[in-house]
Scaffold this motif. Sequence first.
Motif, PDB file in Angstrom:
ATOM      1  N   GLY A  93       1.003  -1.164   0.223  1.00  0.00           N
ATOM      2  CA  GLY A  93      -0.143   0.072  -0.192  1.00  0.00           C
ATOM      3  C   GLY A  93       0.955   1.441   0.089  1.00  0.00           C
ATOM      4  N   ARG A  94       2.198   1.105  -0.304  1.00  0.00           N
ATOM      5  CA  ARG A  94       2.865   2.483  -0.306  1.00  0.00           C
ATOM      6  C   ARG A  94       3.839   2.427  -1.268  1.00  0.00           C
ATOM      7  N   ALA A 303      -3.701   0.195  -6.511  1.00  0.00           N
ATOM      8  CA  ALA A 303      -5.121  -0.104  -6.637  1.00  0.00           C
ATOM      9  C   ALA A 303      -5.462  -1.487  -6.889  1.00  0.00           C
ATOM     10  N   MET A 304      -4.643  -2.300  -7.613  1.00  0.00           N
ATOM     11  CA  MET A 304      -4.866  -3.617  -8.338  1.00  0.00           C
ATOM     12  C   MET A 304      -4.542  -4.570  -7.038  1.00  0.00           C
ATOM     13  N   LEU A 305      -3.315  -4.313  -6.218  1.00  0.00           N
ATOM     14  CA  LEU A 305      -3.026  -4.858  -5.365  1.00  0.00           C
ATOM     15  C   LEU A 305      -3.540  -4.682  -3.999  1.00  0.00           C
ATOM     16  N   LEU A 310      -7.942   2.490  -4.006  1.00  0.00           N
ATOM     17  CA  LEU A 310      -6.964   3.329  -3.548  1.00  0.00           C
ATOM     18  C   LEU A 310      -7.477   4.706  -3.041  1.00  0.00           C
ATOM     19  N   ASP A 311      -6.959   5.045  -1.911  1.00  0.00           N
ATOM     20  CA  ASP A 311      -7.524   6.317  -1.227  1.00  0.00           C
ATOM     21  C   ASP A 311      -9.029   6.504  -1.169  1.00  0.00           C
ATOM     22  N   ASN A 373       2.481  -8.507  -2.158  1.00  0.00           N
ATOM     23  CA  ASN A 373       1.813  -7.272  -2.165  1.00  0.00           C
ATOM     24  C   ASN A 373       3.084  -6.341  -2.819  1.00  0.00           C
ATOM     25  N   ILE A 374       3.555  -6.860  -3.940  1.00  0.00           N
ATOM     26  CA  ILE A 374       4.622  -5.941  -4.394  1.00  0.00           C
ATOM     27  C   ILE A 374       4.345  -5.522  -5.778  1.00  0.00           C
ATOM     28  N   GLY A 375       4.748  -4.472  -6.556  1.00  0.00           N
ATOM     29  CA  GLY A 375       4.402  -4.107  -7.882  1.00  0.00           C
ATOM     30  C   GLY A 375       5.911  -3.180  -8.398  1.00  0.00           C
ATOM     31  N   LEU A 376       6.041  -3.592  -9.614  1.00  0.00           N
ATOM     32  CA  LEU A 376       7.070  -2.796 -10.115  1.00  0.00           C
ATOM     33  C   LEU A 376       6.495  -2.551 -11.612  1.00  0.00           C
TER      34      LEU A 376
END
Length: 671
Positions: A93-94, A303-305, A310-311, A373-376
């Motif tokens: 989430g960050r 948002a997808m994770l 989101l917010d 919960n990781i994205g790149l």
Amino acid sequence: MTVLNTTIRRWSRFASGLLLASAALCVPLQAQVPAPEPASPAAQAPAVPQDGPPAGDGALDAARVDTFLDGLVPYLMAQGDLAGAVVTVVENGRVVTERGFGFADVAKRTPVDPQTTLFRPGSISKLFVWTAVMQLVEQGRLDLDTDINTYLDFQVPTKGQPITLRQVMTHTTGLEERMRHLIVLGPDHPDTDEQYLKDWVPEQIFAPGTKPAYSNYATGVAAYIVARISGQSFEDYAQAHILGPLGMQYASFQQQLPAELLPHVANGYRLGSGDAWLAEKTTAPGIGGLYASGGSMARFMLAMLNHGELDGQRILRPESVAQMFAPQPAILPHLPRMALGWMTSDTGGYDTRSHGGTTLFFYSWLYLVPERNIGLFVSTNSAGRDAAGSALRAQVWERFVAEFLPQRPIVAAGPGVDADTARAHAAALARVSWQSTRRSDSSYLRVVNLLSPVRIHPQADGTITVDGQKGLNGQLLRWREVAPWLWQEAHGRGLLEVKIEDGKPVYFSAGPFASVFGYEPFPAWRSPGWLRPALLVSLALLVLSALLRVGGVFVRRHYGVAAPVDARGLRAAQTLSITVLLAGVLAWALYAQAISAPGGVADYRDLPLLLVQALSWLGVLAALVLVWVAVRKPATWPRLRRFGSWVVALAGLVLAFVSWTQGLLTTGVQV
């Protein structure tokens, strides 16, 4: 002859590359640029700081990630002559980090700003189409298993059963590739999505749901359906229902960007040391027309994770996101499957959801590891030397996983097979010339398959290699059979699987791209195994005949000898026919060079294509004339000349056969 062969090979590489580029399938398995040598300090992944957290503890340290990226990305950019790049990483989430490298505008020395510089993520745009489709499914306005023609004001062909949105999202529509009007240069170019979708509907070469074949066209149809059902253009719909709610301030699907975004666009380059090109326009923007900064793409990943929210802004229900991430049935059960719009793969033992994007100048990939919960997101604004942009996006991700996630052991997918079985199966695969299921089959681009077939090669150590399938070190991957008709990458996790029917191999695929296309045998009657050598020999014979005729003129002039008068008309017809055949080959070669500039295939003019097609038809007539001459040849001709007339006649027939079987006789400008 050497020049001609070089030109044909260049056309083959160009067309094949553009087909893959439009699909964004330059996956890590196909990286063409060798990995940096381990001995180079700049190429080394940075050491873990002694006081830093251990890799993979669930809380990525921004300083460590920055150090890692600073040690890797600039080196790869320098090696590959890339202008600029952006990398963003998110977790739990960050935003962990957002990094810009190099220049958005080389001439002005404008640095890449990860928050504001707009890159072109290419086919990653498709994820927004699938998100829009699922939003309308949630509202009950679309159904994934309904015939797409019920939503359209034109008809998409079907073979026995209707095409559904589920098949569109899993790239199993069976439609051939469509190139014209896809990517053109200049945001004010007159081509439109209506032209791309309606002026020529591609043929369906497989029954829907039977084989994966990545389709830009089908995605364009899905975006058009979103527009028709919502009553908004796809560009406006995406802004109102996805980009806006997620706070993606520096993102837009408008091909003519609003004034406030124009100053932030990164230029596109073939080489970072070269000139900038006009902005790319995707006429059907949902296919690959997104402009987005690294920071904006980070918000989409978050948002997808976070199950679609989101917010406090929800774009999808959690169950819809779960449905999109769920693997769908596949033709080969051991290989990565397509989810609903997302590609699945294994990276370092982690179940990954991702999508790539390749335009003419931008190379991008978005990766998610939901369990961590990781994205790149990574993107470059240049193709680079030897497809360096493709290599960079692959290496950044692979090395990131190796550096920051706990290592998982490589597990053999099977117990292995005996040496005799391995040799027999390898030999069976080697006897076949393979073509991709993702191809243009009813236009002149079919010739690409003839010039660039895929072959499988048995190796002395019992492994096999496959044309074009390379690792990050630039070397062909070696595959070892671990179960009957199932191979595993030597020292790796990747799998290659073959489908057998009636004891014969009829389909295979491998690696991460298995979810979106595979390979099937050529029909024997037009297999490159015999047709390509026949074509090259025939060209050589016709060129030799032409040279002998020209040389004969000069020899007779030198010695003052008159040309023979017997059957002068037959000789003239023969000479003219050979000239027409060679002129047709040369015309196609020159045409291939003319369209090899960025956007050339999508934006060619009608008249040149019609002219070379007309020459192909004249070539067929010329081949028949050569046969007629061989039949009518007078007995007074020397035996060698009579034999030669049949040789050139057969060579002409081979060229006519190639023109017929490879789509060079198609009339019109479909492509």
